[in-house]
Design a protein around this motif. Structure first.
Motif, PDB file in Angstrom:
ATOM      1  N   ASP A  74       0.822  -1.209   0.000  1.00  0.00           N
ATOM      2  CA  ASP A  74       0.000   0.000   0.000  1.00  0.00           C
ATOM      3  C   ASP A  74       0.857   1.260   0.000  1.00  0.00           C
ATOM      4  OD1 ASP A  74      -2.276  -1.506  -0.009  1.00  0.00           O
ATOM      5  OD2 ASP A  74      -2.622  -1.370   2.155  1.00  0.00           O
ATOM      6  N   GLY A  75       1.994   1.192   0.714  1.00  0.00           N
ATOM      7  CA  GLY A  75       2.862   2.361   0.804  1.00  0.00           C
ATOM      8  C   GLY A  75       3.622   2.659  -0.453  1.00  0.00           C
ATOM      9  N   THR A  76       3.803   1.639  -1.302  1.00  0.00           N
ATOM     10  CA  THR A  76       4.564   1.843  -2.540  1.00  0.00           C
ATOM     11  C   THR A  76       3.669   1.836  -3.772  1.00  0.00           C
ATOM     12  OG1 THR A  76       4.982  -0.545  -2.692  1.00  0.00           O
ATOM     13  CG2 THR A  76       6.634   0.792  -1.569  1.00  0.00           C
ATOM     14  N   ARG A  77       2.371   1.691  -3.549  1.00  0.00           N
ATOM     15  CA  ARG A  77       1.445   1.643  -4.679  1.00  0.00           C
ATOM     16  C   ARG A  77       1.430   2.985  -5.404  1.00  0.00           C
ATOM     17  NH1 ARG A  77      -3.991  -0.689  -2.914  1.00  0.00           N
ATOM     18  NH2 ARG A  77      -2.714  -2.582  -2.904  1.00  0.00           N
ATOM     19  N   ILE A  78       1.525   2.929  -6.715  1.00  0.00           N
ATOM     20  CA  ILE A  78       1.550   4.150  -7.515  1.00  0.00           C
ATOM     21  C   ILE A  78       0.152   4.764  -7.560  1.00  0.00           C
ATOM     22  CG2 ILE A  78       1.882   5.073  -9.839  1.00  0.00           C
ATOM     23  CD1 ILE A  78       3.953   2.864 -10.259  1.00  0.00           C
ATOM     24  N   HIS A  79       0.094   6.031  -7.242  1.00  0.00           N
ATOM     25  CA  HIS A  79      -1.177   6.747  -7.341  1.00  0.00           C
ATOM     26  C   HIS A  79      -1.225   7.481  -8.674  1.00  0.00           C
ATOM     27  CE1 HIS A  79      -4.606   9.292  -6.594  1.00  0.00           C
ATOM     28  NE2 HIS A  79      -3.861  10.342  -6.887  1.00  0.00           N
ATOM     29  N   VAL A  80      -2.270   7.281  -9.396  1.00  0.00           N
ATOM     30  CA  VAL A  80      -2.444   7.951 -10.680  1.00  0.00           C
ATOM     31  C   VAL A  80      -3.770   8.704 -10.651  1.00  0.00           C
ATOM     32  CG1 VAL A  80      -2.689   7.664 -13.164  1.00  0.00           C
ATOM     33  CG2 VAL A  80      -1.137   6.178 -11.895  1.00  0.00           C
ATOM     34  N   ASP A  81      -3.708   9.967 -11.032  1.00  0.00           N
ATOM     35  CA  ASP A  81      -4.925  10.774 -11.115  1.00  0.00           C
ATOM     36  C   ASP A  81      -5.589  10.474 -12.449  1.00  0.00           C
ATOM     37  OD1 ASP A  81      -6.914  12.666 -11.170  1.00  0.00           O
ATOM     38  OD2 ASP A  81      -5.672  14.261 -10.328  1.00  0.00           O
ATOM     39  N   VAL A  82      -6.383   9.413 -12.455  1.00  0.00           N
ATOM     40  CA  VAL A  82      -7.000   8.939 -13.694  1.00  0.00           C
ATOM     41  C   VAL A  82      -7.928   9.994 -14.285  1.00  0.00           C
ATOM     42  CG1 VAL A  82      -8.490   7.176 -14.717  1.00  0.00           C
ATOM     43  CG2 VAL A  82      -6.820   6.540 -12.958  1.00  0.00           C
ATOM     44  N   ASP A  83      -8.670  10.680 -13.425  1.00  0.00           N
ATOM     45  CA  ASP A  83      -9.604  11.693 -13.929  1.00  0.00           C
ATOM     46  C   ASP A  83      -8.863  12.818 -14.643  1.00  0.00           C
ATOM     47  OD1 ASP A  83     -11.751  10.298 -12.938  1.00  0.00           O
ATOM     48  OD2 ASP A  83     -11.821  11.409 -11.053  1.00  0.00           O
ATOM     49  N   ALA A  84      -7.740  13.263 -14.053  1.00  0.00           N
ATOM     50  CA  ALA A  84      -6.959  14.330 -14.684  1.00  0.00           C
ATOM     51  C   ALA A  84      -6.377  13.870 -16.014  1.00  0.00           C
ATOM     52  CB  ALA A  84      -5.847  14.795 -13.748  1.00  0.00           C
ATOM     53  N   LEU A  85      -5.895  12.617 -16.046  1.00  0.00           N
ATOM     54  CA  LEU A  85      -5.340  12.078 -17.286  1.00  0.00           C
ATOM     55  C   LEU A  85      -6.420  11.971 -18.352  1.00  0.00           C
ATOM     56  CD1 LEU A  85      -2.881  10.896 -18.753  1.00  0.00           C
ATOM     57  CD2 LEU A  85      -3.512   8.652 -17.827  1.00  0.00           C
ATOM     58  N   ALA A  86      -7.618  11.570 -17.949  1.00  0.00           N
ATOM     59  CA  ALA A  86      -8.729  11.457 -18.901  1.00  0.00           C
ATOM     60  C   ALA A  86      -9.115  12.823 -19.450  1.00  0.00           C
ATOM     61  CB  ALA A  86      -9.926  10.788 -18.225  1.00  0.00           C
ATOM     62  N   ARG A  87      -9.106  13.842 -18.567  1.00  0.00           N
ATOM     63  CA  ARG A  87      -9.436  15.188 -19.048  1.00  0.00           C
ATOM     64  C   ARG A  87      -8.384  15.690 -20.041  1.00  0.00           C
ATOM     65  NH1 ARG A  87     -10.838  15.841 -13.550  1.00  0.00           N
ATOM     66  NH2 ARG A  87      -8.843  16.866 -13.103  1.00  0.00           N
ATOM     67  N   TRP A  88      -7.131  15.387 -19.748  1.00  0.00           N
ATOM     68  CA  TRP A  88      -6.063  15.793 -20.676  1.00  0.00           C
ATOM     69  C   TRP A  88      -6.246  15.103 -22.021  1.00  0.00           C
ATOM     70  CZ3 TRP A  88      -2.604  12.770 -23.285  1.00  0.00           C
ATOM     71  CH2 TRP A  88      -1.607  13.446 -24.002  1.00  0.00           C
ATOM     72  N   ALA A  89      -6.524  13.788 -21.996  1.00  0.00           N
ATOM     73  CA  ALA A  89      -6.686  13.036 -23.245  1.00  0.00           C
ATOM     74  C   ALA A  89      -7.884  13.552 -24.038  1.00  0.00           C
ATOM     75  CB  ALA A  89      -6.845  11.551 -22.937  1.00  0.00           C
ATOM     76  N   THR A  90      -8.966  13.851 -23.334  1.00  0.00           N
ATOM     77  CA  THR A  90     -10.155  14.373 -24.016  1.00  0.00           C
ATOM     78  C   THR A  90      -9.857  15.710 -24.685  1.00  0.00           C
ATOM     79  OG1 THR A  90     -11.619  13.272 -22.432  1.00  0.00           O
ATOM     80  CG2 THR A  90     -12.547  15.103 -23.693  1.00  0.00           C
ATOM     81  N   ARG A  91      -9.086  16.532 -23.994  1.00  0.00           N
ATOM     82  CA  ARG A  91      -8.764  17.866 -24.518  1.00  0.00           C
ATOM     83  C   ARG A  91      -7.742  17.810 -25.654  1.00  0.00           C
ATOM     84  NH1 ARG A  91      -7.239  19.601 -20.124  1.00  0.00           N
ATOM     85  NH2 ARG A  91      -4.984  19.476 -20.386  1.00  0.00           N
ATOM     86  N   GLU A  92      -6.706  16.994 -25.481  1.00  0.00           N
ATOM     87  CA  GLU A  92      -5.573  17.023 -26.410  1.00  0.00           C
ATOM     88  C   GLU A  92      -5.667  16.007 -27.537  1.00  0.00           C
ATOM     89  OE1 GLU A  92      -3.293  19.316 -26.270  1.00  0.00           O
ATOM     90  OE2 GLU A  92      -4.020  20.188 -24.380  1.00  0.00           O
ATOM     91  N   LEU A  93      -6.397  14.921 -27.328  1.00  0.00           N
ATOM     92  CA  LEU A  93      -6.371  13.827 -28.301  1.00  0.00           C
ATOM     93  C   LEU A  93      -7.726  13.568 -28.962  1.00  0.00           C
ATOM     94  CD1 LEU A  93      -4.205  11.278 -26.268  1.00  0.00           C
ATOM     95  CD2 LEU A  93      -3.436  12.962 -27.950  1.00  0.00           C
ATOM     96  N   GLN A  94      -8.663  14.450 -28.706  1.00  0.00           N
ATOM     97  CA  GLN A  94     -10.009  14.222 -29.233  1.00  0.00           C
ATOM     98  C   GLN A  94     -10.009  14.120 -30.758  1.00  0.00           C
ATOM     99  OE1 GLN A  94     -13.114  17.365 -28.838  1.00  0.00           O
ATOM    100  NE2 GLN A  94     -14.242  15.809 -27.685  1.00  0.00           N
ATOM    101  N   GLU A  95      -9.273  15.010 -31.400  1.00  0.00           N
ATOM    102  CA  GLU A  95      -9.244  15.008 -32.869  1.00  0.00           C
ATOM    103  C   GLU A  95      -8.654  13.704 -33.399  1.00  0.00           C
ATOM    104  OE1 GLU A  95      -7.255  17.612 -36.521  1.00  0.00           O
ATOM    105  OE2 GLU A  95      -7.495  18.516 -34.530  1.00  0.00           O
ATOM    106  N   ASP A  96      -7.550  13.253 -32.783  1.00  0.00           N
ATOM    107  CA  ASP A  96      -6.936  11.989 -33.208  1.00  0.00           C
ATOM    108  C   ASP A  96      -7.877  10.817 -32.989  1.00  0.00           C
ATOM    109  OD1 ASP A  96      -4.660  13.310 -33.918  1.00  0.00           O
ATOM    110  OD2 ASP A  96      -3.545  12.787 -32.110  1.00  0.00           O
TER     111      ASP A  96
END
Length: 208
Positions: free
Chosen positions: A123-145
């Motif tokens: 639990d202490g070494t588990r990688i935390h990823v902000d999935v929601d933030a990554l999804a928002r970035w992908a929606t904004r930057e990769l929508q056309e692709d």
């Protein structure tokens, strides 16, 4: 000293009354919180003052983690389990005829502690990823692709999109280049590469 809590334990063992359990924990706490006790295993030193059969019964049955946790002598589950191990060690001497039973309980607690320690490390070494933030970035930057890929591949459902991804990952990893792809696959590969690069290199999403 142990007659009252032992009697309460016997009653609670029959009735399983919450009220009786509360009184039992209070009585056990009164005993354990004594300055000269602090650890229920130290009650073993009263052999000869307290009848042995009463001492063994109380330590074996009443001095268990679920009943001594509210004595608040120690504050962590690990410390409570260590106290139970101490009790079992004392019982091996007091009740030598059942030493194997206490050895088994000590072993079980040790295994539990090892597993919990391992879980804390994971639990202490588990990688935390902000999935929601990554999804928002992908929606904004990769929508056309993405829409370009969708048009090329005529992907109209999530299931079909997943099938395409599974096809690319069939060997357990993405190819090193998109030279052998058709145009739709090349666009999809480009999308996945951009997302993975952003995930790995942008600390805003959890990795630095």
């Amino acid at each position: 000293m142990l007659v009252s809590p032992t009697a309460l334990y016997m009653l609670w063992n029959i009735t399983e009354s919450d009220s009786t359990a509360s009184h039992l924990r209070f009585k056990i706490g009164q005993i354990i919180r004594r300055k000269e006790i602090r650890n229920p295993a130290k009650l073993a030193s009263l052999e000869g003052i307290i009848p042995k059969h009463l001492l063994v019964y109380f330590l074996k049955n009443a001095c268990i983690p679920s009943l001594i946790d509210q004595a608040r002598v120690v504050s962590t589950t690990a410390a409570i389990l260590e106290q139970r191990q101490d009790v079992c060690s004392a019982l091996r001497v007091l009740d030598a005829a059942n030493a194997d039973e206490y050895e088994s309980e000590i072993y079980e607690i040790t295994n539990r502690q090892i597993l919990e320690a391992g879980q804390r490390i994971v639990d202490g070494t588990r990688i935390h990823v902000d999935v929601d933030a990554l999804a928002r970035w992908a929606t904004r930057e990769l929508q056309e692709d993405f829409y370009r890929y969708k048009d090329l591949a005529q992907v109209i459902t999530t299931l079909e999109f997943d099938d395409v991804m599974q096809g690319l990952l069939i060997d357990g990893q993405l190819p090193n280049s998109a030279s052998s792809f058709d145009e739709a696959d090349a666009v999809l590969y480009s999308l996945l590469t951009k997302i993975s690069n952003e995930f790995l290199n942008n600390p805003l999403f959890g990795l630095d």
